[in-house]
Scaffold this motif. Structure first.
Motif, PDB file in Angstrom:
ATOM      1  N   ILE A 100       0.867  -1.087   0.078  1.00 53.35           N
ATOM      2  CA  ILE A 100       0.126   0.057   0.050  1.00 53.35           C
ATOM      3  C   ILE A 100       0.577   1.187   0.059  1.00 53.35           C
ATOM      4  O   ILE A 100       0.582   2.201  -0.907  1.00 53.35           O
ATOM      5  N   ILE A 101       1.862   1.152   0.819  1.00 55.91           N
ATOM      6  CA  ILE A 101       2.850   2.336   0.824  1.00 55.91           C
ATOM      7  C   ILE A 101       3.437   2.533  -0.612  1.00 55.91           C
ATOM      8  O   ILE A 101       3.582   3.784  -1.097  1.00 55.91           O
ATOM      9  N   VAL A 102       3.914   1.517  -1.258  1.00 52.95           N
ATOM     10  CA  VAL A 102       4.713   1.728  -2.457  1.00 52.95           C
ATOM     11  C   VAL A 102       3.438   2.108  -3.490  1.00 52.95           C
ATOM     12  O   VAL A 102       3.974   3.364  -4.349  1.00 52.95           O
ATOM     13  N   ARG A 103       2.458   1.946  -3.384  1.00 53.48           N
ATOM     14  CA  ARG A 103       1.535   2.259  -4.265  1.00 53.48           C
ATOM     15  C   ARG A 103       0.913   3.497  -4.000  1.00 53.48           C
ATOM     16  O   ARG A 103       0.464   4.428  -5.051  1.00 53.48           O
ATOM     17  N   ASP A 104       0.386   3.788  -2.768  1.00 49.22           N
ATOM     18  CA  ASP A 104      -0.393   5.008  -2.614  1.00 49.22           C
ATOM     19  C   ASP A 104       0.213   5.998  -1.540  1.00 49.22           C
ATOM     20  O   ASP A 104      -0.547   6.811  -1.122  1.00 49.22           O
ATOM     21  N   GLY A 105       1.112   5.428  -0.820  1.00 51.22           N
ATOM     22  CA  GLY A 105       1.841   6.219   0.277  1.00 51.22           C
ATOM     23  C   GLY A 105       1.253   5.867   1.666  1.00 51.22           C
ATOM     24  O   GLY A 105       0.289   5.030   1.952  1.00 51.22           O
ATOM     25  N   LEU A 106       2.109   6.086   2.703  1.00 51.00           N
ATOM     26  CA  LEU A 106       1.777   5.767   3.913  1.00 51.00           C
ATOM     27  C   LEU A 106       0.265   6.239   4.682  1.00 51.00           C
ATOM     28  O   LEU A 106      -0.216   5.802   5.357  1.00 51.00           O
ATOM     29  N   SER A 107       0.024   7.485   4.056  1.00 50.06           N
ATOM     30  CA  SER A 107      -1.182   7.915   4.471  1.00 50.06           C
ATOM     31  C   SER A 107      -2.558   7.282   4.137  1.00 50.06           C
ATOM     32  O   SER A 107      -3.665   7.106   4.601  1.00 50.06           O
ATOM     33  N   ALA A 108      -2.325   6.127   3.145  1.00 49.99           N
ATOM     34  CA  ALA A 108      -3.339   5.430   2.713  1.00 49.99           C
ATOM     35  C   ALA A 108      -3.534   4.164   3.564  1.00 49.99           C
ATOM     36  O   ALA A 108      -4.290   3.281   3.360  1.00 49.99           O
ATOM     37  N   VAL A 109      -2.451   3.906   4.449  1.00 49.89           N
ATOM     38  CA  VAL A 109      -2.489   2.732   5.370  1.00 49.89           C
ATOM     39  C   VAL A 109      -3.695   2.934   6.489  1.00 49.89           C
ATOM     40  O   VAL A 109      -3.436   3.841   7.288  1.00 49.89           O
ATOM     41  N   SER A 110      -4.478   1.835   6.548  1.00 45.42           N
ATOM     42  CA  SER A 110      -5.489   1.802   7.510  1.00 45.42           C
ATOM     43  C   SER A 110      -5.698   0.364   7.725  1.00 45.42           C
ATOM     44  O   SER A 110      -5.566  -0.468   6.776  1.00 45.42           O
ATOM     45  N   VAL A 111      -6.484   0.114   8.941  1.00 48.46           N
ATOM     46  CA  VAL A 111      -6.966  -1.438   9.162  1.00 48.46           C
ATOM     47  C   VAL A 111      -7.534  -1.870   8.006  1.00 48.46           C
ATOM     48  O   VAL A 111      -7.347  -2.778   7.660  1.00 48.46           O
ATOM     49  N   ARG A 112      -8.677  -1.126   7.819  1.00 51.66           N
ATOM     50  CA  ARG A 112      -9.236  -1.600   6.608  1.00 51.66           C
ATOM     51  C   ARG A 112      -8.783  -1.773   5.305  1.00 51.66           C
ATOM     52  O   ARG A 112      -8.984  -2.713   4.590  1.00 51.66           O
ATOM     53  N   ALA A 113      -7.935  -0.836   4.893  1.00 46.37           N
ATOM     54  CA  ALA A 113      -7.368  -1.006   3.705  1.00 46.37           C
ATOM     55  C   ALA A 113      -6.186  -2.200   3.652  1.00 46.37           C
ATOM     56  O   ALA A 113      -6.132  -2.774   2.546  1.00 46.37           O
ATOM     57  N   VAL A 114      -5.573  -2.312   4.800  1.00 39.97           N
ATOM     58  CA  VAL A 114      -4.450  -3.528   4.871  1.00 39.97           C
ATOM     59  C   VAL A 114      -5.548  -4.761   4.757  1.00 39.97           C
ATOM     60  O   VAL A 114      -5.157  -5.684   4.034  1.00 39.97           O
ATOM     61  N   ALA A 115      -6.705  -4.752   5.523  1.00 35.46           N
ATOM     62  CA  ALA A 115      -7.544  -6.032   5.233  1.00 35.46           C
ATOM     63  C   ALA A 115      -7.956  -6.328   3.813  1.00 35.46           C
ATOM     64  O   ALA A 115      -7.762  -7.468   3.506  1.00 35.46           O
ATOM     65  N   ALA A 116      -8.223  -5.269   3.154  1.00 37.27           N
ATOM     66  CA  ALA A 116      -8.469  -5.645   1.625  1.00 37.27           C
ATOM     67  C   ALA A 116      -7.456  -5.698   0.796  1.00 37.27           C
ATOM     68  O   ALA A 116      -7.519  -6.867   0.207  1.00 37.27           O
ATOM     69  N   GLU A 117      -6.253  -5.394   1.285  1.00 35.98           N
ATOM     70  CA  GLU A 117      -5.121  -5.543   0.487  1.00 35.98           C
ATOM     71  C   GLU A 117      -4.923  -7.096   0.652  1.00 35.98           C
ATOM     72  O   GLU A 117      -4.223  -7.683  -0.200  1.00 35.98           O
ATOM     73  N   ALA A 118      -4.845  -7.435   1.669  1.00 35.96           N
ATOM     74  CA  ALA A 118      -4.489  -8.992   2.206  1.00 35.96           C
ATOM     75  C   ALA A 118      -5.599  -9.886   1.961  1.00 35.96           C
ATOM     76  O   ALA A 118      -5.350 -11.225   1.966  1.00 35.96           O
ATOM     77  N   GLY A 119      -6.871  -9.569   1.377  1.00 38.32           N
ATOM     78  CA  GLY A 119      -7.946 -10.379   1.276  1.00 38.32           C
ATOM     79  C   GLY A 119      -8.457 -11.024   2.336  1.00 38.32           C
ATOM     80  O   GLY A 119      -8.839 -12.139   2.517  1.00 38.32           O
ATOM     81  N   LEU A 120      -8.403 -10.118   3.572  1.00 34.91           N
ATOM     82  CA  LEU A 120      -9.089 -10.664   4.836  1.00 34.91           C
ATOM     83  C   LEU A 120     -10.164  -9.728   5.312  1.00 34.91           C
ATOM     84  O   LEU A 120     -10.212  -8.702   4.892  1.00 34.91           O
ATOM     85  N   ALA A 121     -10.809 -10.159   6.524  1.00 35.98           N
ATOM     86  CA  ALA A 121     -11.750  -9.407   7.150  1.00 35.98           C
ATOM     87  C   ALA A 121     -11.004  -8.548   8.165  1.00 35.98           C
ATOM     88  O   ALA A 121     -10.063  -8.526   8.474  1.00 35.98           O
ATOM     89  N   THR A 122     -11.918  -7.370   8.073  1.00 36.63           N
ATOM     90  CA  THR A 122     -11.269  -6.243   9.117  1.00 36.63           C
ATOM     91  C   THR A 122     -10.986  -6.505  10.370  1.00 36.63           C
ATOM     92  O   THR A 122      -9.861  -6.583  11.070  1.00 36.63           O
TER      93      THR A 122
END
Length: 205
Positions: free
Chosen positions: A21-43
Motif C-alpha cells: 500500500i505504501i509503495v502504491r499509495d503512500g503511508l497516509s493510505a494505510v489503515s486497518v481496513r485498507a490492509v485487510a482489503a489488500e490482504a484479502g481478509l476481514a477487518t
C-alpha cells in the motif's frame, strides 16, 4: 506450535500488505481496513493481531528491518571475507524489485517518524543497527588484516554509512541518476579502496 507458526506467517502477510500500500499509495493510505482489503481478509482478522493503525504501522516497520537483517545474516555466510563484506552491505541497497519496494516503504516510515512519536524508537533503532553493521564489517576487515592501516574505523563508518544511505535515496527517488549496477559497483570500489586493492570486473558500473 502450528498456531504460533500460523500467527507469525499472518503477521508477515499483513506487514507485506502494508508495504504494498505504501509503495502504491503512500503511508497516509494505510489503515486497518485498507490492509485487510489488500490482504484479502476481514477487518476483524486484522484487528485480532493489530487493534489500532499505529500498532500495525509500527509492526510493519519493525518487520521490514527484520527482513533486511535476515538477508544480511544470510550474506554473512559468504566464504570469502571481501566478498562477504560486499554481500552484506549490498543488502542495504534497493538493487532488486523486492528491495526497492521495501526501501520505498522504509523512507516513508522514516519520514512519518519525524511527526509520529510512536515510530521514533523503531526508526532510531533501524539507523543504529545499520551503523552497527558498518562498524562490524570494517572491524572484521581490520581483524583479518584486509583494511588499510591508516583507516580509522569509527570515522570511516560514518562516511560509509552516509554513502550507503545516499545511494539508497538516489535509487528510490531518482533512479535515472544511478542504475542498480552502478550503485553496487560504486560500493564495491569504495570497499576495495579501503582495502588498498583495485576493484574487480564484478564491480564495474
Amino acid at each position: 506450535m502450528s498456531n504460533r507458526i500460523d500467527a507469525t506467517a499472518r503477521r508477515q502477510e499483513l506487514a507485506e500488505a502494508v508495504w504494498r500500500i505504501i509503495v502504491r499509495d503512500g503511508l497516509s493510505a494505510v489503515s486497518v481496513r485498507a490492509v485487510a482489503a489488500e490482504a484479502g481478509l476481514a477487518t476483524g482478522s486484522v484487528r485480532h493481531f493489530f487493534p489500532s493503525q499505529a500498532e500495525l504501522v509500527s509492526f510493519a516497520m519493525t518487520a521490514l528491518a527484520d527482513t533486511v537483517t535476515q538477508r544480511v545474516r544470510a550474506a554473512a555466510r559468504t566464504p570469502d571475507a571481501s566478498d562477504r563484506v560486499l554481500a552484506m552491505l549490498v543488502e542495504l541497497l534497493p538493487v532488486t524489485d523486492r528491495t526497492l519496494a521495501e526501501f520505498t516503504a522504509y523512507l516513508d516510515f522514516m519520514e512519518r517518524s519525524r511527526t509520529d512519536a510512536s515510530l521514533r524508537p523503531v526508526a532510531r533503532e533501524s539507523v543504529r543497527a545499520v551503523r552497527e553493521l558498518v562498524v562490524t564489517v570494517l572491524a572484521d576487515l581490520r581483524a583479518l588484516g584486509l583494511l588499510r592501516p591508516e583507516v580509522d574505523v569509527p570515522a570511516e563508518s560514518v562516511r560509509l554509512h552516509a554513502f550507503v544511505d545516499g545511494l539508497t535515496l538516489q535509487l528510490v527517488v531518482a533512479p535515472e541518476l544511478v542504475s542498480r549496477d552502478e550503485a553496487r559497483g560504486a560500493l564495491e570500489r569504495w570497499l576495495r579502496e579501503l582495502q588498498g586493492v583495485a576493484a574487480t570486473d564484478g564491480g564495474r558500473a
